[in-house]
Design an enzyme around this catalytic site. Structure first.
Site, mmCIF file in Angstrom:
data_model
loop_
_atom_site.group_PDB
_atom_site.id
_atom_site.type_symbol
_atom_site.label_atom_id
_atom_site.label_comp_id
_atom_site.label_asym_id
_atom_site.label_seq_id
_atom_site.Cartn_x
_atom_site.Cartn_y
_atom_site.Cartn_z
ATOM 1 N N ASP A 112 0.829 -1.206 0.000
ATOM 2 C CA ASP A 112 0.000 0.000 0.000
ATOM 3 C C ASP A 112 0.866 1.261 0.000
ATOM 4 O OD1 ASP A 112 -2.302 1.420 -0.019
ATOM 5 O OD2 ASP A 112 -2.817 1.070 2.078
ATOM 6 N N HIS A 163 2.812 3.052 -9.190
ATOM 7 C CA HIS A 163 2.690 1.582 -9.233
ATOM 8 C C HIS A 163 3.940 0.965 -9.862
ATOM 9 C CE1 HIS A 163 -1.297 1.660 -7.681
ATOM 10 N NE2 HIS A 163 -1.857 2.215 -8.747
ATOM 11 N N LEU A 203 11.552 -20.609 -3.595
ATOM 12 C CA LEU A 203 10.547 -19.675 -3.077
ATOM 13 C C LEU A 203 9.246 -19.792 -3.865
ATOM 14 C CD1 LEU A 203 9.691 -17.014 -1.496
ATOM 15 C CD2 LEU A 203 10.641 -15.762 -3.438
#
Ligand code: FPP
Length: 227
Positions: free
Chosen positions: A2, A19, A114
């Site tokens: 955020d 973004h 991962l």
């Protein structure tokens, strides 16, 4: 993740540039997760509520998702990272973004390092309703009895369940930008998670701050309701 919008405003840039910077921050966090041996990393990239944003912003976010996969898939694959998508991404997401995501999942499906989960068109309440409907269908078909329904069964019928290899519940949830809310993220799965909130806006969130949070998490005493 955020704070991209506020970061852009602070730096006199457009929301999409915010973004874009957020995407770079994400890349660095993936890399550090890999180095530190984190097994699962899940990012909340686009929520079912994010459709309320302008068409321009929504389109821009999905373009970034396509760009991210185009630029990073090779390296992710070389680093043995397995990509998974959580959410109803096939229904409303632009075709090119769906194809990119499918390609990333398909290319990395046998990787054992991962596991990087992207929550895309994800909403936790919708996820729980979907899981309950799947279970109800099984009861209707006579495959299971009502008494067979338990917590594990609901877990297995969520996006994080069997369809994505039964991802364990998160141990730690980090939210950036000073907001202290869950915003419909993994509501069922975070029952015993630890939470960290930082004022840092996502594009400014560095691998070093991430590592500090992980170290601090390591010192917390998790009792899971016991003593
Ligand atoms: C929240 O900031 C961030 C988003 C809604 C989008 C995050 C998306 C990316 C970083 C790129 C996506 C990449 C992939 C691979 C899917 P905000 O706009 O809510 O910030 P604000 O609260 O300051 O306005």
């Amino acid at each position: 993740m955020d704070g991209n919008g506020r970061w852009a405003e602070k730096n006199n840039l457009t929301k999409i540039q915010g973004h874009n910077q957020g995407m770079y921050a994400m890349k660095e966090i993936i890399k550090r997760s890999d180095v530190l041996g984190v097994k699962y990393l899940t990012v909340y990239a686009f929520s079912t509520e994010n459709w309320k944003r302008s068409t321009e912003e929504v389109g821009g976010i999905f373009k970034l998702a396509v760009k991210f996969i185009a630029q990073e898939l090779k390296e992710l694959h070389e680093n043995n990272v397995k990509v998974n998508i959580l959410g109803d991404y096939r229904s409303r997401v632009p075709e090119d973004a769906v194809l990119s995501m499918d390609k990333a999942v398909e290319t990395t499906k046998n990787n054992t390092g991962l596991q990087f989960n992207i929550a895309l068109n994800y909403g936790s309440r919708a996820e729980i309703v979907r899981g309950v409907k799947k279970i109800a269908e099984s009861v209707k078909n006579g495959d299971i009895n009502v008494d067979d329904i338990d917590e594990d069964m609901l877990s297995m019928n969520l996006y994080t369940g069997a369809e994505n290899g039964n991802i364990p519940d998160p141990e730690l949830v980090i939210r950036t930008s000073g907001e202290e809310r869950l915003s419909n993220f993994l509501l069922w799965q975070v029952a015993y998670s630890e939470f960290f909130f930082t004022d840092t806006l996502w594009p400014d969130f560095t691998p070093d701050e991430y590592e500090e949070i992980l170290n601090s998490f390591g010192k917390r005493n998790r009792r899971f309701g016991g003593r």
